[in-house]
Design a protein around this motif. Structure first.
Motif, PDB file in Angstrom:
ATOM      1  N   MET A  79       0.853  -0.945   0.085  1.00  0.00           N
ATOM      2  CA  MET A  79      -0.218   0.377  -0.151  1.00  0.00           C
ATOM      3  C   MET A  79       0.638   1.345   0.043  1.00  0.00           C
ATOM      4  O   MET A  79       0.641   2.136  -0.443  1.00  0.00           O
ATOM      5  CB  MET A  79      -0.984   0.387   1.159  1.00  0.00           C
ATOM      6  N   GLU A  83       1.379   4.144  -3.130  1.00  0.00           N
ATOM      7  CA  GLU A  83       1.109   5.425  -2.866  1.00  0.00           C
ATOM      8  C   GLU A  83       1.780   6.457  -3.230  1.00  0.00           C
ATOM      9  O   GLU A  83       2.005   7.457  -4.297  1.00  0.00           O
ATOM     10  CB  GLU A  83       0.221   5.745  -1.463  1.00  0.00           C
ATOM     11  N   PHE A 115      -8.343   3.451  -4.524  1.00  0.00           N
ATOM     12  CA  PHE A 115      -6.522   1.955  -3.726  1.00  0.00           C
ATOM     13  C   PHE A 115      -7.833   1.199  -3.246  1.00  0.00           C
ATOM     14  O   PHE A 115      -9.133   1.575  -2.403  1.00  0.00           O
ATOM     15  CB  PHE A 115      -6.328   4.194  -2.834  1.00  0.00           C
ATOM     16  N   ARG A 140      -7.398   6.769  -0.422  1.00  0.00           N
ATOM     17  CA  ARG A 140      -6.738   6.229   0.422  1.00  0.00           C
ATOM     18  C   ARG A 140      -7.590   5.975   2.090  1.00  0.00           C
ATOM     19  O   ARG A 140      -7.178   5.654   3.018  1.00  0.00           O
ATOM     20  CB  ARG A 140      -4.640   6.071   0.502  1.00  0.00           C
ATOM     21  N   GLY A 223      -3.647   1.107  -6.995  1.00  0.00           N
ATOM     22  CA  GLY A 223      -4.184   2.140  -6.633  1.00  0.00           C
ATOM     23  C   GLY A 223      -4.104   3.109  -8.360  1.00  0.00           C
ATOM     24  O   GLY A 223      -3.306   3.060  -8.838  1.00  0.00           O
TER      25      GLY A 223
END
Length: 343
Positions: A79, A83, A115, A140, A223
């Motif tokens: 994650m 990002e 996301f 997010r 994402g």
């Protein structure tokens, strides 16, 4: 007696060695990671791109790969890597996301992003965001800090302020080149107001950005961020913020980010469809992506997808002349590409 003792010691030693080797193998396996990024797909041909623009795009793709790879190599999460990679692309005006987003028909920049965490299948998305510097961070935040999945327009803007995300004015997102593209599109329109062809980007200049990754723990994430279509009207929303269409992540199969003609991706549920083929038909990432992109083409849709699976394998597939893209992994693979003949 001594022979028996020696045999026991030797057996214990071999057992310890085997256990150490097993732990070493497990440790090495845990260190596998991979990252794939894209910066849009469309009519991207060598004769249409200057050497300067080619170099700028490749440099940006490399920066995004480096940002995400550094996190994964240090044991960070998929994650965080996704990002970080997307933020780099959002901040670069060469892509249609964040700074450099295309204009709506009324001359505004309205951005969408999504996301998703493959471990929990928690997701967050925003549509029509206009004030948050990095829409991927807002998506997010929706996932992490709200009970919802999709926020839009004024509500998304309000939530961003409440969460303390960095804001930016219209001057940050707008670029002269994107405005020129809007004016060119208006001048070339052939349809009547309200007609389908009157608000689509005739040149298919899709510049959506996205990233998918698998970390050392085998968790995937995805994402996607976009400014949408040049000259879009009536609050149009494409596939990027639609979970299962342009963005999806599931540890049971893969993580996917898409770019292209969003209406077709929504109709086909492209991202989830690829995951489903991998889960239920046992197809590998490349096969599943190619099959779904073939079906998309049969419907009339164009664009591309990137895919990362929990076992570290990855793939991309596109039915356009080119796609801005890049990949890196723990085995030392690192490359970026623009045109269709680059692998």
């Amino acid at each position: 007696m001594f022979k028996t003792l020696f045999t026991a010691i030797a057996t214990l030693s071999l057992g310890s060695t085997a256990l150490a080797e097993e732990k070493k193998a497990d440790s090495m396996e845990e260190k596998n990671w991979s990252l794939v990024i894209h910066g849009g797909a469309g009519v991207i041909k060598r004769e249409r791109i200057t050497a300067e623009k080619d170099a700028e795009v490749r440099a940006a793709l490399n920066r995004a790969l480096e940002a995400g790879s550094a996190i994964l190599a240090q044991g960070g999460t998929s994650m965080d890597a996704v990002e970080a990679a997307v933020v780099v692309l959002e901040d670069d005006p060469n892509f249609n996301a964040g700074r450099g987003s295309v204009f709506t028909y009324k001359g505004r920049n309205e951005m969408d992003a999504a996301f998703m965490d493959g471990e929990t299948r928690e997701a967050g998305a925003v549509a029509g965001s206009t004030t948050t510097k990095n829409p991927i961070k807002l998506a997010r935040a929706v996932k992490d800090e709200s009970p919802h999945v999709l926020l839009s327009r004024d509500g998304a803007n309000e939530f961003a302020v409440l969460r303390g995300l960095e804001q930016a004015g219209p001057q940050w997102f707008a670029t002269d080149e994107r405005y020129r593209q809007l004016e060119e599109l208006k001048a070339r329109q052939t349809g009547k107001d309200g007609d389908k062809v009157s608000y689509f980007d005739i040149d298919m200049k899709y510049g959506t950005v996205g990233a998918v990754a698998v970390d050392q723990g085998g968790n995937v994430a995805a994402g996607t961020s976009t400014g949408g279509l040049t000259g879009k009207r009536w609050g149009r929303i494409g596939d990027s913020p639609i979970i299962g269409a342009g963005t999806y992540a599931d540890n049971r199969a893969c993580a996917i980010s898409a770019t292209g003609a969003g209406e077709y991706y929504i109709r086909l549920g492209v991202a989830h469809e690829i995951c489903a083929r991998m889960r239920f038909k046992g197809e590998d990432a490349k096969t599943a992506a190619d099959k779904v992109m073939e079906e998309l083409g049969e419907l009339g849709g164009t664009g591309g997808v990137i895919v990362a699976a929990p076992d570290g394998t990855f793939a991309w597939s596109f039915n356009t002349p080119g796609m801005y893209r890049g990949k890196a992994n723990s085995a030392g693979v690192k490359m970026v590409g623009i045109y269709g003949d680059e692998e």
